[in-house]
Design a protein around this motif. Structure first.
Motif, PDB file in Angstrom:
ATOM      1  N   TYR A   2       8.273  70.164  34.180  1.00 43.24           N
ATOM      2  CA  TYR A   2       7.692  70.378  32.844  1.00 43.24           C
ATOM      3  C   TYR A   2       6.691  71.531  32.866  1.00 43.24           C
ATOM      4  N   ILE A   3       6.045  71.735  34.005  1.00 42.40           N
ATOM      5  CA  ILE A   3       5.100  72.853  34.128  1.00 42.40           C
ATOM      6  C   ILE A   3       5.878  74.178  33.987  1.00 42.40           C
ATOM      7  N   TYR A   4       6.971  74.269  34.720  1.00 47.46           N
ATOM      8  CA  TYR A   4       7.765  75.496  34.660  1.00 47.46           C
ATOM      9  C   TYR A   4       8.321  75.696  33.247  1.00 47.46           C
ATOM     10  N   ARG A   5       8.891  74.635  32.676  1.00 42.94           N
ATOM     11  CA  ARG A   5       9.535  74.753  31.359  1.00 42.94           C
ATOM     12  C   ARG A   5       8.538  75.229  30.298  1.00 42.94           C
ATOM     13  N   HIS A  20       8.571  78.754  28.384  1.00 39.81           N
ATOM     14  CA  HIS A  20       8.764  78.698  26.928  1.00 39.81           C
ATOM     15  C   HIS A  20       7.659  79.453  26.195  1.00 39.81           C
ATOM     16  N   SER A  21       6.450  79.447  26.775  1.00 46.87           N
ATOM     17  CA  SER A  21       5.335  80.104  26.079  1.00 46.87           C
ATOM     18  C   SER A  21       5.367  81.622  26.254  1.00 46.87           C
ATOM     19  N   MET A  22       6.186  82.127  27.191  1.00 51.55           N
ATOM     20  CA  MET A  22       6.110  83.570  27.488  1.00 51.55           C
ATOM     21  C   MET A  22       7.404  84.348  27.331  1.00 51.55           C
ATOM     22  N   PHE A  23       8.522  83.658  27.413  1.00 57.33           N
ATOM     23  CA  PHE A  23       9.802  84.375  27.350  1.00 57.33           C
ATOM     24  C   PHE A  23      10.664  83.824  26.211  1.00 57.33           C
ATOM     25  N   ALA A  24      11.819  84.463  25.992  1.00 55.83           N
ATOM     26  CA  ALA A  24      12.704  84.035  24.903  1.00 55.83           C
ATOM     27  C   ALA A  24      13.002  82.549  25.060  1.00 55.83           C
ATOM     28  N   PRO A  25      12.726  81.757  24.028  1.00 50.82           N
ATOM     29  CA  PRO A  25      12.883  80.308  24.179  1.00 50.82           C
ATOM     30  C   PRO A  25      14.347  79.890  24.336  1.00 50.82           C
ATOM     31  N   MET A  26      14.546  78.855  25.108  1.00 51.52           N
ATOM     32  CA  MET A  26      15.888  78.286  25.275  1.00 51.52           C
ATOM     33  C   MET A  26      16.149  77.293  24.149  1.00 51.52           C
ATOM     34  N   LEU A  62       7.130  94.343  34.731  1.00 45.91           N
ATOM     35  CA  LEU A  62       6.328  93.971  35.905  1.00 45.91           C
ATOM     36  C   LEU A  62       5.073  93.219  35.468  1.00 45.91           C
ATOM     37  N   GLN A  63       4.451  93.762  34.439  1.00 51.01           N
ATOM     38  CA  GLN A  63       3.224  93.143  33.924  1.00 51.01           C
ATOM     39  C   GLN A  63       3.506  91.728  33.415  1.00 51.01           C
ATOM     40  N   LYS A  64       4.642  91.583  32.737  1.00 51.40           N
ATOM     41  CA  LYS A  64       4.983  90.270  32.179  1.00 51.40           C
ATOM     42  C   LYS A  64       5.320  89.280  33.302  1.00 51.40           C
ATOM     43  N   PHE A  65       5.997  89.757  34.336  1.00 47.95           N
ATOM     44  CA  PHE A  65       6.267  88.905  35.502  1.00 47.95           C
ATOM     45  C   PHE A  65       4.948  88.418  36.081  1.00 47.95           C
ATOM     46  N   GLN A  66       3.984  89.352  36.162  1.00 41.60           N
ATOM     47  CA  GLN A  66       2.703  88.983  36.772  1.00 41.60           C
ATOM     48  C   GLN A  66       1.964  87.961  35.900  1.00 41.60           C
TER      49      GLN A  66
END
Ligand SMILES: Cc1cc2nc3c(=O)[nH]c(=O)nc-3n(C[C@H](O)[C@H](O)[C@H](O)COP(=O)(O)O)c2cc1C
Length: 331
Positions: free
Chosen positions: A14-17, A21-27, A252-256
């Motif tokens: 749930y931590i990963y999900r 979800h808060s940062m990338f295109a939602p599933m 890169l910035q978003k990955f970080q």
């Protein structure tokens, strides 16, 4: 077309999900890693944490159950329905050597008569929606014809197919012939899962199966959490207008940012450096491969035993390397 996050035990918690979800295109749907219903005992505290409604706010979560005992499945599914879940998923794909010999996960596929009885019982006693995630057999793809006919006897919400047999584990190529036949003949929507690591992989799949209702992404999205944005073409306009270099820097910035948020969320939820580092290292097994010249950093991250050593290794990676976005991984 719908996109789903695959269940990956130990990784898509749930931590990963929530962080994803808060940062990338939602599933469209997030499947939990398998939960093992224990007769009359319910779930473990780790499993309970994963499905607590307050830990899954705003996400469409589908809990997955791993068992071959209909009464245990029904008991657990009713608990999940009481907690507000509308769909549960049956795991018929786990290839693990501790699961298969017990006739569970992919091991259940070797017992079609029992499997049919199991499905008959759960479908007759439960009112919530039930989907299935399956491999195409234990040893050879020819097994799938009979299994598919069994699935078609029940009103599945959907049939998620990872077109490998158990013996493949994750080796060899997904069998698109078997998937294609099932996709065309299935009464319920068929969702494809397996080896989508780049936008090119997805385009090839959709070229072959126009009208595919859903794709489930696993290792590809853990390696590159921006994969869905790339697949759905969300950033395409920027790329086509010649801003590719800027986009790579942004990526890169978003990955970080994603890494830092995930690390912080794990620290808050788990406490104890050992547990947190263990979780982060599992994610890095996949994510490290999205970087240039990553081998040295992979070793540093793997051997880090303190948060300080880990932080230094990760900062070095983000400072000195780039995200490649090539989608060629070796898992
Ligand atoms: C580390 C790991 C853990 C997994 N855990 C689960 C699980 O709990 N339930 C499940 O149905 N599949 C599980 N899978 C299988 C994935 O959901 C998915 O079917 C598989 O990785 C193929 O998709 P991909 O090529 O997009 O990764 C797991 C796979 C991996 C690599």
């Amino acid at each position: 077309m719908n996109y789903y996050l695959a269940p990956l035990e130990g990784i898509t918690t749930y931590i990963y999900r929530n962080t994803y979800h808060s940062m990338f295109a939602p599933m469209d749907k997030y499947f939990t890693p398998f939960l093992v219903p224990r007769p009359k005992k319910g779930f473990s505290s780790r499993e309970l944490n994963d499905i607590l409604p307050e830990h899954n706010q705003g996400l469409f979560v589908v809990p997955q159950l791993l068992t071959n005992r209909a009464e245990d499945f029904i008991y657990a599914a009713r608990m999940l329905a009481d907690a507000g879940y509308g769909e549960v998923n049956v795991n018929l794909g786990c290839p693990s050597g501790t699961v298969v010999p017990k006739g569970k996960g992919a091991g259940f596929l070797a017992h079609p008569a029992e499997l049919e009885r199991f499905l008959d019982e759960i479908f007759s006693k439960l009112t919530l929606r039930i989907s299935v995630k399956t491999r195409i057999g234990m040893e050879c793809p020819e097994e799938f014809g009979a299994l598919f006919r069994i699935f078609q006897k029940f009103p599945l919400e959907e049939l998620v197919i990872h077109p490998r047999v158990r013996e493949d584990y994750y080796k060899n190529q997904p069998n698109l012939t078997v998937f294609g036949k099932a996709f065309r003949e299935s009464k319920c929507p068929a969702c494809y899962n397996g080896d989508i690591f780049s936008r090119g992989d997805l385009e090839k799949l959709l070229g072959e199966f126009p009208g595919l209702p859903a794709v489930m992404l696993g290792r590809g999205i853990i390696a590159n959490p921006a994969l869905l944005e790339e697949c759905a073409g969300i950033s395409l306009a920027a790329r086509e207008s010649g801003e590719a270099q800027g986009m790579q820097a942004g990526k890169l910035q978003k990955f970080q940012q994603f890494h830092d948020a995930l690390f912080q969320n794990y620290q808050e939820a788990l406490g104890g450096d050992r547990n947190v580092l263990f979780k982060m290292k599992e994610v890095w097994t996949y994510m490290i491969q999205s970087f240039t010249n990553y081998k040295h950093y992979a070793k540093q991250i793997k051997k880090a035993e303190t948060v300080q050593a880990y932080g230094a290794a990760v900062r070095g990676l983000f400072r000195e390397q780039e995200v490649t976005g090539h989608g060629r991984f070796s898992f």
